[in-house]
Design an enzyme around this catalytic site. Structure first.
Site, mmCIF file in Angstrom:
data_model
loop_
_atom_site.group_PDB
_atom_site.id
_atom_site.type_symbol
_atom_site.label_atom_id
_atom_site.label_comp_id
_atom_site.label_asym_id
_atom_site.label_seq_id
_atom_site.Cartn_x
_atom_site.Cartn_y
_atom_site.Cartn_z
ATOM 1 N N GLY A 94 0.799 -1.229 0.000
ATOM 2 C CA GLY A 94 0.000 0.000 0.000
ATOM 3 C C GLY A 94 0.828 1.272 0.000
ATOM 4 C CB THR A 96 1.570 3.377 -4.805
ATOM 5 O OG1 THR A 96 2.634 2.459 -5.081
ATOM 6 C CG2 THR A 96 1.469 4.376 -5.932
ATOM 7 C CD1 TRP A 97 -4.560 5.259 -1.755
ATOM 8 C CD2 TRP A 97 -5.073 3.230 -0.935
ATOM 9 N NE1 TRP A 97 -5.905 5.255 -1.459
ATOM 10 C CE2 TRP A 97 -6.252 4.026 -0.958
ATOM 11 C CE3 TRP A 97 -5.159 1.913 -0.476
ATOM 12 C CZ2 TRP A 97 -7.483 3.534 -0.528
ATOM 13 C CZ3 TRP A 97 -6.395 1.426 -0.043
ATOM 14 C CH2 TRP A 97 -7.532 2.228 -0.070
ATOM 15 C CG HIS A 156 9.986 -0.813 0.919
ATOM 16 N ND1 HIS A 156 8.652 -0.558 1.138
ATOM 17 C CD2 HIS A 156 10.147 -0.787 -0.435
ATOM 18 C CE1 HIS A 156 8.034 -0.379 -0.017
ATOM 19 N NE2 HIS A 156 8.912 -0.508 -0.993
ATOM 20 N NE ARG A 179 -2.250 -5.996 -0.135
ATOM 21 C CZ ARG A 179 -2.358 -5.859 -1.469
ATOM 22 N NH1 ARG A 179 -1.280 -5.589 -2.212
ATOM 23 N NH2 ARG A 179 -3.510 -5.981 -2.071
#
Ligand code: PAP
Length: 344
Positions: A94, A96-97, A156, A179
């Site tokens: 997630g 990018t979102w 990350h 996620r």
């Protein structure tokens, strides 16, 4: 180059950020990168390969060998600002979102989400917010000095690998997103598979299960942030992709409150929350011309359209056998037992 960038920073009038990283990046490259400086350190670390990707075990996590030197420099030389916001995630969970949402809410003073000239309509979210590993691996950290405050950056790296100036200084804020691990594997497979010759879906699945996929073990990654968010809820916000899908408006409000930029009553009345959600929605982002063409990313230039695949929860059912799904669920249940963290 670092000196030139610092000099440029000193002479640049401080504007209110965030501004897109791409807009301040002049494309210059440094003469020396951390790769040369830390080559001995990298070659001394345990090594694994996933197809052509070389991974090194650094401080308990399997990082791409390319990003280890940059990580060391980030840990040693990063100077946080009090209003920095670091967006963190395991790959394909997630990022990018979250980048789009964080940029949209933080920049809404200068760029209302409905405005035609919004940076997110001409730039991919990855070109608005710099990826720390890429910036430091490329020796380009002086460019971060050019960003007006508040700065938004993403990583990350697990929480335990962030610089001490970030984790114990109480200085900047960190927003994490993760996620369901099964959907993460599927997304990783579609995204990384094409650049990793000979890699099967089963290979990708096994690398996640044995903890050696990039930035893994993923359960340890998740737990570093989960524990930090429990210990310091004012400094670390823990989000789940599935929660964002279920109720994006509620989670956008949580994000703005955490970033100390809550929506005013006037903004609420004017529909600003819905406008941010719409601007950053999967369908809107995927449909933008800028996200249909070109590449983003310094180390590997990934096709921008590959960042927008399906954008749903549960696609794992189309790729995994029930046995594979149960195995990964069992691992997650086992690793997260007693922590209060679930993915149901
Ligand atoms: P990254 O780590 O390489 O930056 P990341 O953005 O975390 O990738 O993951 C991409 C996933 O987020 C994709 O999921 P999928 O493969 O299961 O489809 C992508 O579709 C999804 N995604 C990207 N943008 C959005 C969005 N605006 N809303 C919902 N999902 C999104």
């Amino acid at each position: 180059m670092a000196a030139a960038a610092a000099a440029a920073a000193a002479s640049t009038p401080v504007k209110s950020g965030p501004v897109p990283f791409k807009d301040i990046d002049d494309g210059s490259v440094p003469e020396h990168t951390p790769k040369e400086e830390f080559s001995d350190l990298v070659t001394g670390l345990p090594c694994r390969h996933l197809s052509i990707s070389e991974l090194r075990l650094y401080q308990g996590f399997w990082l791409s060998a390319h990003w280890v030197p940059g990580t060391v420099v980030f840990q040693r030389r990063f100077t946080p600002r009090p209003d920095d916001v670091i967006l963190a995630s395991p790959p394909k969970c997630g990022t990018t979102w979250l980048k789009a949402l964080a940029f949209a809410v933080a920049a809404r003073g200068a760029y209302p989400p409905t405005c035609a000239g919004h940076p997110l309509r001409r730039l991919n979210p990855h070109d608005c917010i710099p990826f720390i590993e890429d910036v430091f691996a490329g020796g380009e950290e002086a460019k971060l000095d050019l960003l007006p405050s508040p700065r938004l950056m993403n990583t990350h790296l697990p929480y335990t690998l962030l610089p001490e100036t970030v984790t114990s200084g109480g200085c900047c804020r960190v927003v994490y997103i993760c996620r369901d691990l099964k959907d993460m594997v599927v997304s990783m497979w579609h995204f990384f598979g094409p650049s990793l010759p000979g890699l099967s879906f089963d290979d990708m699945f096994e690398s996640v299960c044995d903890g050696t996929a990039g930035f893994g073990p993923v359960w340890d990654h998740v737990l570093t942030y989960w524990r930090a968010s429990v210990a310091h809820p004012d400094r670390v916000l823990f989000l789940k992709y599935e929660d964002l899908l279920r109720d994006p408006a509620h989670n956008v409000r949580r994000l703005t409150k955490f970033m100390a930029q809550p929506f005013s009553a006037a903004e609420e009345a004017a529909g600003a929350v819905a406008a941010v959600v719409e601007l950053c929605s999967f369908d809107n982002m995927k449909g933008l011309e800028v996200n249909k063409t070109g590449t983003s990313g310094a180390y590997v230039g990934y096709a921008r359209d590959s960042f927008f695949r399906k954008g749903i929860a549960g696609d794992w059912a189309n790729h995994m056998t029930p046995e594979m799904a149960a195995r990964l669920d069992d691992i997650a249940r086992d690793k997260f037992r007693g922590t209060g963290l679930t993915f149901t």
